[in-house]
Design an enzyme around this catalytic site. Structure first.
Site, short mmCIF file in Angstrom:
data_model
loop_
_atom_site.label_atom_id
_atom_site.label_comp_id
_atom_site.label_asym_id
_atom_site.label_seq_id
_atom_site.Cartn_x
_atom_site.Cartn_y
_atom_site.Cartn_z
N ARG A 1 -14.48 12.92 6.56
CA ARG A 1 -13.19 13.58 6.87
C ARG A 1 -12.77 14.51 5.74
NH1 ARG A 1 -9.51 8.77 7.26
NH2 ARG A 1 -7.87 10.32 7.50
N HIS B 1 0.85 -1.19 0.00
CA HIS B 1 0.00 0.00 0.00
C HIS B 1 0.88 1.24 0.00
CE1 HIS B 1 -3.65 2.32 0.79
NE2 HIS B 1 -2.84 3.11 1.47
N SER C 1 -7.74 3.93 8.82
CA SER C 1 -8.39 3.84 7.52
C SER C 1 -7.64 2.87 6.60
CB SER C 1 -8.44 5.25 6.90
OG SER C 1 -8.70 5.21 5.54
N LYS D 1 -8.72 -1.44 5.76
CA LYS D 1 -8.96 -1.93 4.40
C LYS D 1 -8.03 -3.11 4.08
CE LYS D 1 -8.73 2.27 2.85
NZ LYS D 1 -8.99 3.67 2.59
N ASP E 1 -15.19 2.83 6.75
CA ASP E 1 -14.18 3.73 6.19
C ASP E 1 -14.76 4.57 5.06
OD1 ASP E 1 -11.39 4.73 5.97
OD2 ASP E 1 -11.59 3.88 3.96
N1 URA Z 1 -5.47 6.78 2.40
C1 URA Z 1 -6.46 6.09 3.01
O1 URA Z 1 -6.85 5.02 2.59
N2 URA Z 1 -7.02 6.64 4.11
C2 URA Z 1 -6.63 7.81 4.63
O2 URA Z 1 -7.16 8.24 5.63
C3 URA Z 1 -5.60 8.53 3.98
C4 URA Z 1 -5.03 7.96 2.86
#
Ligand code: URA
Length: 434
Positions: free
Chosen positions: A168, A82, A183, A187, A161
């Site tokens: 947000r 990621h 967040s 995921k 999320d």
């Molecule tokens: N990427 C994400 O998946 N979540 C965040 O809060 C910031 C960047």
């Protein structure tokens, strides 16, 4: 329990219990807690923070808010990667085939981009025919057959999320370290990986503007990984300039192919090798970092990773001839050179602005519903420390008629700082934490 009391407690800087955090997430997903209370909670977290224990509880509650992907049918250690997001970051398209050709299975779910440029899914969709919407059983079968598959988020993964991130985004609470960590990690947990390599970006194009903050974010995500039994490593890399040269969907696929062919820009190659080496270490239970780097470099230079990319494209219905002939990718009708107004050295970039310039000519979206132009984007010609002459091209814009190319050109000129002194060189890889 009342949401009001939980918000008040966090506003006053007190630690929340697991039950309180769970209550908030459950209620928000069910709709019994309204947006305004969740927004107030996010703002309280922005100012007061969450400790690592609270952040792990929040992450787990978010990961459990929807479905989880079960990858247990795929043999081996499934390693995910990621990136916290960078302009010109096309590493996934290189790193995934690179580790897959060395026997590490990758079941990768990626996002679409919002803001700057497209996400990995948008980039892959610029390959004619490439399907990013495989159903889960086909996704798993493709990983079993081809060694890797790359799709968009599917099913009801982490609805908490989706809702919280959207909130947000409009309440100035995105750049909170515990909220970003929960967040991202929720995921990844829901996507079912066994191990994870994080590329945490630092600098003018990243959420984290300095190394201290980036290190905090990385360590927090490592803590969460540990708590969830996911082996996690983090590579801290500079986002003080775009990665590689191409920004924009088909331009980034083209550069990924060139890198897999052995002709990519040095910075992109360097970062991909380090990320892939970390994935290989975890996927194969290896200890020797130098050996991992050696194996990855050989797989890149031998063409094995390029062959694997061809196989993945074919398995997902795309035209794999693009790996020999990148002119088969969408090409923009028009180009415009952005030239330097003066002579000197490139001092720095406002990387975020460069991304905005690309978005402004169609490479990104500012609203979820916007359509991306797969052929639009920018090719940068200079890096920090390079000399530049007056009138020399700094960048080439690729766009289709009607795109505001003059505006994009002005944004680029504003984003590049040119001065008389050669700036001190900065490393691309700042640290590796594993
Ligand atoms: N990427 C994400 O998946 N979540 C965040 O809060 C910031 C960047």
């Amino acid at each position: 329990m009342r949401a009001y009391d939980i918000i008040l407690k966090k506003r006053n800087g007190l630690e929340l219990s697991s039950e309180e955090i769970q209550f908030l997430i459950d209620g928000y997903v069910k709709g019994t807690i309204p947006d305004y209370q969740m927004a107030a909670f996010c703002m309280a977290v922005f100012f007061r923070g969450l400790n690592p224990g609270e952040t792990s509880v929040l992450t787990r509650a978010m990961a459990d808010s929807g479905d989880r992907v079960d990858l247990s049918e795929i043999p081996g250690i499934k390693v995910d990667k990621h990136s916290t997001g960078g302009v010109g970051d096309k590493t996934t398209m290189i790193v995934v085939p690179l580790v897959a050709c060395l026997g590490v299975p990758v079941a990768k779910m990626s996002g679409r981009g919002l803001g700057h440029t497209g996400g990995t899914v948008d980039k892959l969709e610029s390959i004619p025919g490439f399907r990013t919407d495989l159903p889960i059983d086909e996704f798993i079968q493709t990983v079993k057959n081809a060694g890797a598959a790359l799709i968009g988020q599917t099913g009801n993964l982490v609805p908490a999320d989706k809702k919280i991130y959207a909130l947000r985004d409009v309440t100035a609470t995105v750049d909170s370290i515990p909220l970003i960590a929960s967040s991202i990690m929720s995921k990844k947990i829901a996507a079912g990986c066994d191990a994870l390599v994080l590329d945490v970006k630092v600098g003018s194009g990243a959420f984290m503007k300095n190394k201290e903050e980036a290190r905090k974010l990385a360590n927090l995500m490592l803590d969460i990984g540990r708590a969830m039994q996911i082996r996690t490593a983090a590579v801290l890399s500079s986002a003080n300039q775009p990665l590689g040269k191409g920004i924009g969907n088909s331009l980034e696929v083209k550069e990924a192919v060139e890198t897999l062919q052995g002709n990519g820009p040095g910075d992109l190659k360097e970062l991909c090798i380090q990320l892939a080496a970390q994935m290989l270490l975890m996927g194969k239970g290896m200890k020797d970092q130098k050996n991992a780097v050696k194996q990855v470099t050989e797989a890149l230079e031998s063409g094995a990773a390029l062959n694997k990319f061809r196989e993945i494209i074919e398995a997902q219905g795309g035209n794999s001839a693009v790996v020999e002939d990148t002119t088969l990718l969408p090409n923009a009708e028009l180009t415009l050179q952005v030239t330097s107004p003066r002579e000197g050295y490139i001092q720095k970039f406002d990387t975020e602005k460069v991304g905005l310039a690309a978005a402004c000519i169609g490479a990104g979206r500012s609203r979820k519903e916007d359509k991306i132009d797969p052929s639009a984007g920018i090719v940068m010609h200079k890096k920090i420390g390079d000399t530049v002459f007056r009138g020399e091209p700094l960048a080439t814009l690729h766009f289709n008629s009607g795109a505001p190319c003059e505006q994009a050109s002005d944004i680029i000129l504003d984003a590049v700082q040119i001065g008389r002194e050669r700036p001190a060189s900065e490393p691309l890889i700042i640290d590796i934490i594993s």
